[in-house]
Design a protein around this motif. Sequence first.
Motif, mmCIF file in Angstrom:
data_model
loop_
_atom_site.group_PDB
_atom_site.id
_atom_site.type_symbol
_atom_site.label_atom_id
_atom_site.label_comp_id
_atom_site.label_asym_id
_atom_site.label_seq_id
_atom_site.Cartn_x
_atom_site.Cartn_y
_atom_site.Cartn_z
ATOM 1 N N GLU A 7 30.940 94.766 -40.977
ATOM 2 C CA GLU A 7 30.690 93.352 -41.241
ATOM 3 C C GLU A 7 30.109 93.129 -42.632
ATOM 4 N N ASP A 8 29.198 94.014 -43.090
ATOM 5 C CA ASP A 8 28.581 93.830 -44.398
ATOM 6 C C ASP A 8 29.618 93.970 -45.520
ATOM 7 N N VAL A 9 30.566 94.901 -45.341
ATOM 8 C CA VAL A 9 31.622 95.092 -46.332
ATOM 9 C C VAL A 9 32.539 93.871 -46.371
ATOM 10 N N ILE A 10 32.876 93.330 -45.209
ATOM 11 C CA ILE A 10 33.735 92.147 -45.134
ATOM 12 C C ILE A 10 33.068 90.962 -45.824
ATOM 13 N N ALA A 11 31.772 90.769 -45.585
ATOM 14 C CA ALA A 11 31.054 89.658 -46.213
ATOM 15 C C ALA A 11 31.052 89.814 -47.731
ATOM 16 N N HIS A 12 30.834 91.037 -48.217
ATOM 17 C CA HIS A 12 30.814 91.295 -49.657
ATOM 18 C C HIS A 12 32.177 91.023 -50.285
ATOM 19 N N CYS A 13 33.240 91.462 -49.619
ATOM 20 C CA CYS A 13 34.599 91.282 -50.158
ATOM 21 C C CYS A 13 34.987 89.807 -50.189
ATOM 22 N N ASN A 14 34.606 89.053 -49.149
ATOM 23 C CA ASN A 14 34.899 87.620 -49.148
ATOM 24 C C ASN A 14 34.167 86.908 -50.286
ATOM 25 N N ALA A 15 32.939 87.334 -50.559
ATOM 26 C CA ALA A 15 32.167 86.739 -51.653
ATOM 27 C C ALA A 15 32.841 87.015 -52.996
ATOM 28 N N LEU A 16 33.336 88.248 -53.169
ATOM 29 C CA LEU A 16 34.021 88.600 -54.410
ATOM 30 C C LEU A 16 35.317 87.804 -54.571
ATOM 31 N N ALA A 17 36.081 87.680 -53.494
ATOM 32 C CA ALA A 17 37.338 86.930 -53.549
ATOM 33 C C ALA A 17 37.084 85.481 -53.945
ATOM 34 N N GLU A 18 36.006 84.909 -53.408
ATOM 35 C CA GLU A 18 35.644 83.530 -53.755
ATOM 36 C C GLU A 18 35.206 83.446 -55.215
ATOM 37 N N GLU A 19 34.443 84.443 -55.667
ATOM 38 C CA GLU A 19 33.980 84.466 -57.055
ATOM 39 C C GLU A 19 35.145 84.533 -58.038
ATOM 40 N N PHE A 20 36.176 85.321 -57.695
ATOM 41 C CA PHE A 20 37.331 85.473 -58.583
ATOM 42 C C PHE A 20 38.335 84.328 -58.453
ATOM 43 N N GLY A 21 38.127 83.448 -57.472
ATOM 44 C CA GLY A 21 39.060 82.344 -57.276
ATOM 45 C C GLY A 21 40.344 82.760 -56.587
ATOM 46 N N TYR A 22 40.293 83.853 -55.808
ATOM 47 C CA TYR A 22 41.476 84.317 -55.087
ATOM 48 C C TYR A 22 41.539 83.577 -53.746
ATOM 49 N N GLU A 23 42.145 82.393 -53.755
ATOM 50 C CA GLU A 23 42.098 81.502 -52.601
ATOM 51 C C GLU A 23 42.820 82.045 -51.374
ATOM 52 N N LYS A 24 43.862 82.828 -51.587
ATOM 53 C CA LYS A 24 44.654 83.323 -50.452
ATOM 54 C C LYS A 24 44.373 84.788 -50.134
ATOM 55 N N LEU A 25 43.187 85.242 -50.512
ATOM 56 C CA LEU A 25 42.746 86.596 -50.158
ATOM 57 C C LEU A 25 41.532 86.463 -49.247
#
Length: 454
Positions: free
Chosen positions: A215-233
């Motif tokens: 779960e911690d890895v998933i939360a971190h990856c979602n935060a990074l995707a949002e930071e990079f503007g990767y809307e469909k990731l």
Amino acid sequence: MEELKKLLDTILNDELQMMILSAPRKKESYLRVRIRPVEYRGALVFQAACWDGKKEFHTNNTKEEMIQKVLAWMELDYRQLQAETMTQTASVLVSKKGKVTVKTKHRSAPTVKKDLSHNRTKQYLLPEGEPVPFLVKLGVMTSEGKVVKAKYDKFRQINRFLEFIEDICPVLSRNREISMIDFGCGKSYLTFAMYYYLHEKKGFDLRITGLDLKEDVIAHCNALAEEFGYEKLKFLHGDIADYEGTDQVDLVVTLHACDTATDYALAKAVAWNAKAILSVPCCQHELNRQIKNETLEPVLKYGLLKERMAALLTDGLRASMLEQAGYQVQVLEFIDMEHTPKNILIRAVKEPEKIRRAGGMRADDLQACMDFLHVHPTLQTLLGNQKTGTDDLCKEENSEGKAAEGAKNVTEVSETKTQASDRVQQENENSDASAGTDQAADGIQEEENRCGKN
């Protein structure tokens, strides 16, 4: 050999594109020798790369050394030589009796001169020196685009994986959104790499879902995707076997999914009719517990050898089962063994029905192989259940179709009987009407006769 010597003296210079010696006469000879000019320590030399089928051996030679070696090779070891320069091509054939035939042909237009660097710079799909946001954030690159020394193996692995992605691009649609799932995405270096390369660099409209149990890895990856503007990731927490988030996927990726988790991912990919599958299996324990064969016991009694054989057999059977499911399958080296022992990649691309090859292993042969090893892989069970479910559905549809057809027939028979009854009744009525008409006509005739008499 004098004519060959003159040719070599002419073409061995910095304009040589390549020279290949092939068709060996002896079993102990190298299968092929490839020669090219290189600059080494400020001087022009000729590098001979000798291939024995497993390894390539390199030597650097002066022009005179190279001429003598080629003459000796063509006299004793090889029957054919092909060479290309910027301005001409040449072929040399040596008969069994030693007759040498030399043919040359001038090019209609000169070719571009090749790079003579001894150590050529590797051209990566994500080149060094070009900052990539997610690689900088994940610590693989500096903000200037320089690869961090401790992360260079990871950088090479990412680029190697993108080469496999590049190979399957032709089967991915550009006319709609394509869907991808990365099972067991972990820290998602490769998931981010796929999205960046296909969406940002190649312009595909795609949606990628990463799935992992941490779960911690998933939360971190979602935060990074949002930071990079990767809307469909997007990244989700969940287990491969229980995932039911979609019913249509174009590309399924599973990297280092442990043991039978790989089987569940492959089975789901087949059920979704995925256009392509990329799988790097890991920890193949299942067959290691099952495999048993008296003939192989002298080897299987050694635990380490049994473990490695079981891993290779697991992936071989997986590849064959995917072929049975309609995929063109290749088993490839993902990354050099020195970087990771988990280096086998299974690449499967769905073949259209109309061009599907008939040369794959027959189901009976595959079953015989598994019976010989006394193994029952999870993937076999999962695909078998899918087939059974499909067959049952077809039977149910056929049964419903037959029932509907029977009801239709009964209705048609009933309608036919009704129509026949109506027709008989109509005929009777017509018959009665006809009789009445005849009687009336007789009455009129009789009346006319009486009037005539009077």
